[in-house]
Design an enzyme around this catalytic site. Sequence first.
Site, PDB file in Angstrom:
ATOM      1  N   TYR A 132      -1.651  -0.651  10.448  1.00  0.00           N
ATOM      2  CA  TYR A 132      -1.793  -1.177   9.075  1.00  0.00           C
ATOM      3  C   TYR A 132      -0.624  -0.702   8.212  1.00  0.00           C
ATOM      4  O   TYR A 132       0.016  -1.500   7.513  1.00  0.00           O
ATOM      5  CB  TYR A 132      -3.123  -0.691   8.509  1.00  0.00           C
ATOM      6  CG  TYR A 132      -3.363  -0.989   7.046  1.00  0.00           C
ATOM      7  CD1 TYR A 132      -3.829  -2.229   6.637  1.00  0.00           C
ATOM      8  CD2 TYR A 132      -3.154  -0.009   6.067  1.00  0.00           C
ATOM      9  CE1 TYR A 132      -4.070  -2.496   5.292  1.00  0.00           C
ATOM     10  CE2 TYR A 132      -3.392  -0.268   4.729  1.00  0.00           C
ATOM     11  CZ  TYR A 132      -3.855  -1.515   4.340  1.00  0.00           C
ATOM     12  OH  TYR A 132      -4.089  -1.770   3.018  1.00  0.00           O
ATOM     13  N   LYS A 151       2.435  -2.678   6.078  1.00  0.00           N
ATOM     14  CA  LYS A 151       2.667  -2.541   4.636  1.00  0.00           C
ATOM     15  C   LYS A 151       4.101  -2.060   4.364  1.00  0.00           C
ATOM     16  O   LYS A 151       4.714  -2.458   3.372  1.00  0.00           O
ATOM     17  CB  LYS A 151       1.630  -1.601   4.019  1.00  0.00           C
ATOM     18  CG  LYS A 151       0.201  -2.147   4.081  1.00  0.00           C
ATOM     19  CD  LYS A 151       0.051  -3.465   3.328  1.00  0.00           C
ATOM     20  CE  LYS A 151      -1.408  -3.907   3.222  1.00  0.00           C
ATOM     21  NZ  LYS A 151      -1.575  -5.160   2.447  1.00  0.00           N
ATOM     22  N   SER A 181       0.858  -1.195   0.000  1.00  0.00           N
ATOM     23  CA  SER A 181       0.000   0.000   0.000  1.00  0.00           C
ATOM     24  C   SER A 181       0.891   1.241   0.000  1.00  0.00           C
ATOM     25  O   SER A 181       1.996   1.214   0.564  1.00  0.00           O
ATOM     26  CB  SER A 181      -0.872   0.016   1.270  1.00  0.00           C
ATOM     27  OG  SER A 181      -1.503   1.278   1.423  1.00  0.00           O
TER      28      SER A 181
HETATM   29  N1  LIG Z   1      -8.662  -0.880  -1.313  1.00  0.00           N
HETATM   30  C1  LIG Z   1      -7.637  -0.073  -1.090  1.00  0.00           C
HETATM   31  O1  LIG Z   1      -7.768   1.155  -1.123  1.00  0.00           O
HETATM   32  C2  LIG Z   1      -6.275  -0.655  -0.807  1.00  0.00           C
HETATM   33  C3  LIG Z   1      -5.195   0.226  -0.787  1.00  0.00           C
HETATM   34  C4  LIG Z   1      -3.937  -0.278  -0.553  1.00  0.00           C
HETATM   35  C5  LIG Z   1      -3.768  -1.632  -0.343  1.00  0.00           C
HETATM   36  N2  LIG Z   1      -4.833  -2.481  -0.344  1.00  0.00           N
HETATM   37  C6  LIG Z   1      -4.589  -3.902  -0.115  1.00  0.00           C
HETATM   38  O2  LIG Z   1      -5.220  -4.652  -1.129  1.00  0.00           O
HETATM   39  C7  LIG Z   1      -5.449  -5.975  -0.643  1.00  0.00           C
HETATM   40  C8  LIG Z   1      -6.849  -6.425  -1.026  1.00  0.00           C
HETATM   41  O3  LIG Z   1      -7.780  -5.624  -0.353  1.00  0.00           O
HETATM   42  P1  LIG Z   1      -9.105  -5.059  -1.028  1.00  0.00           P
HETATM   43  O4  LIG Z   1      -9.040  -3.604  -0.935  1.00  0.00           O
HETATM   44  O5  LIG Z   1      -9.338  -5.706  -2.337  1.00  0.00           O
HETATM   45  O6  LIG Z   1     -10.184  -5.535   0.054  1.00  0.00           O
HETATM   46  P2  LIG Z   1     -11.520  -6.388  -0.011  1.00  0.00           P
HETATM   47  O7  LIG Z   1     -12.309  -6.071  -1.230  1.00  0.00           O
HETATM   48  O8  LIG Z   1     -12.151  -6.221   1.307  1.00  0.00           O
HETATM   49  O9  LIG Z   1     -10.969  -7.868  -0.205  1.00  0.00           O
HETATM   50  C9  LIG Z   1     -10.200  -8.483   0.790  1.00  0.00           C
HETATM   51  C10 LIG Z   1     -10.021  -9.921   0.373  1.00  0.00           C
HETATM   52  O10 LIG Z   1      -9.166 -10.543   1.320  1.00  0.00           O
HETATM   53  C11 LIG Z   1      -9.793 -11.709   1.813  1.00  0.00           C
HETATM   54  N3  LIG Z   1      -9.352 -11.922   3.186  1.00  0.00           N
HETATM   55  C12 LIG Z   1      -9.432 -11.067   4.217  1.00  0.00           C
HETATM   56  N4  LIG Z   1      -8.872 -11.614   5.310  1.00  0.00           N
HETATM   57  C13 LIG Z   1      -8.432 -12.837   4.932  1.00  0.00           C
HETATM   58  C14 LIG Z   1      -7.770 -13.884   5.600  1.00  0.00           C
HETATM   59  N5  LIG Z   1      -7.446 -13.783   6.868  1.00  0.00           N
HETATM   60  N6  LIG Z   1      -7.478 -15.014   4.907  1.00  0.00           N
HETATM   61  C15 LIG Z   1      -7.808 -15.123   3.604  1.00  0.00           C
HETATM   62  N7  LIG Z   1      -8.431 -14.158   2.917  1.00  0.00           N
HETATM   63  C16 LIG Z   1      -8.748 -13.034   3.579  1.00  0.00           C
HETATM   64  C17 LIG Z   1     -11.285 -11.468   1.659  1.00  0.00           C
HETATM   65  O11 LIG Z   1     -11.942 -12.706   1.483  1.00  0.00           O
HETATM   66  P3  LIG Z   1     -13.079 -13.340   2.445  1.00  0.00           P
HETATM   67  O12 LIG Z   1     -13.703 -12.219   3.231  1.00  0.00           O
HETATM   68  O13 LIG Z   1     -13.996 -13.972   1.458  1.00  0.00           O
HETATM   69  O14 LIG Z   1     -12.323 -14.303   3.284  1.00  0.00           O
HETATM   70  C18 LIG Z   1     -11.315 -10.685   0.349  1.00  0.00           C
HETATM   71  O15 LIG Z   1     -11.294 -11.561  -0.760  1.00  0.00           O
HETATM   72  C19 LIG Z   1      -5.157  -5.940   0.856  1.00  0.00           C
HETATM   73  O16 LIG Z   1      -3.887  -6.470   1.106  1.00  0.00           O
HETATM   74  C20 LIG Z   1      -5.168  -4.456   1.163  1.00  0.00           C
HETATM   75  O17 LIG Z   1      -4.396  -4.140   2.283  1.00  0.00           O
HETATM   76  C21 LIG Z   1      -6.093  -2.018  -0.580  1.00  0.00           C
END
Ligand SMILES: NC(=O)c1ccc[n+]([C@@H]2O[C@H](COP(=O)([O-])OP(=O)(O)OC[C@H]3O[C@@H](n4cnc5c(N)ncnc54)[C@H](OP(=O)(O)O)[C@@H]3O)[C@@H](O)[C@H]2O)c1
Length: 266
Positions: A155, A159, A142
């Site tokens: 968090y 990262k 991130s």
């Molecule tokens: N969205 C942003 O703005 C943003 C920015 C920077 C970085 N990120 C990073 O991007 C990545 C994906 O996040 P997202 O934004 O796409 O969020 P999201 O839409 O909430 O998706 C999170 C995914 O992770 C899975 N998950 C959560 N905890 C888990 C665990 N303990 N074991 C296995 N699977 C797990 C969830 O699946 P289930 O609930 O079905 O288990 C879901 O598929 C993360 O690493 C996040 O930190 C996101």
Amino acid sequence: MNGRDLSGRTAVITGASRGIGLAAAQRLAEAGANVVLTSRKQDAADAAAAQVRGNALGVAAHVTDEEAARRCVDSTVERFGSIDVLVNNAGTNPAHGPLIDQDHARFAKTVDVNLWGPLLWTSLAVKAWMGEHGGAVVNVASVGGMAVEADLGVYNATKAALIHLTRQLALELSPGVRVNAVAPGVVRTRLAEGLWSGNEERLGAAFALGRIGEPDDIGAAVAFLASDTASWITGETLVADGGALLGDTTDRKTRTNRSGRRAADG
Ligand SMILES: NC(=O)c1ccc[n+]([C@@H]2O[C@H](COP(=O)([O-])OP(=O)(O)OC[C@H]3O[C@@H](n4cnc5c(N)ncnc54)[C@H](OP(=O)(O)O)[C@@H]3O)[C@@H](O)[C@H]2O)c1
């Protein structure tokens, strides 16, 4: 065959039931890869796999459950014959607020999922296949790992550590396995809903490129780093944030608009 073609290769994407993980799986499948999508729940993993065009399999595995992770990696190699790409995408953020107000349980969960998870899955994938045959690992970090901001200290620290871990693994696993990261800015997903929901226009206007991110913006960056087009890149973190790290550009745009109007007026 172009450098982006992943035909005959297999990718595992953790946390792929929605958001960035699902978008990455879709991009990798479009490039020809077999994809394995994980979630904590089998039905969510199956539903996500059904949204992917190509060979896709849903597997239930909490990212820190070592036995489930091992079963997933082993069954991927059994079913598809290899594991060439690993996308460490699953992440969590239960620890909001100032650092001095955190409790150990939320701190430990964040570190476990965001940092130990990627290390565990990388080590299993390398031992099961990549160590002997090569491969590419992409960690989803991130931009928060490159800056400080209110209420996201735990968090963001995980990262930042993931970015360092990416470099360290790149060194340890070279030359056979490339290890890179993507660092997204604010992307329209459930995890980040608190940041963009009800605030999207103002937030997007503050970014140089004028909008918040979509999951596919990050999926595309993941697919690039996983492909042979990136074959001379390792240990890097690719920022995909619409220009957020350039700073708040709302003022600049207002000034540009104003001066543009002034120029037009007179
Ligand atoms: N969205 C942003 O703005 C943003 C920015 C920077 C970085 N990120 C990073 O991007 C990545 C994906 O996040 P997202 O934004 O796409 O969020 P999201 O839409 O909430 O998706 C999170 C995914 O992770 C899975 N998950 C959560 N905890 C888990 C665990 N303990 N074991 C296995 N699977 C797990 C969830 O699946 P289930 O609930 O079905 O288990 C879901 O598929 C993360 O690493 C996040 O930190 C996101």
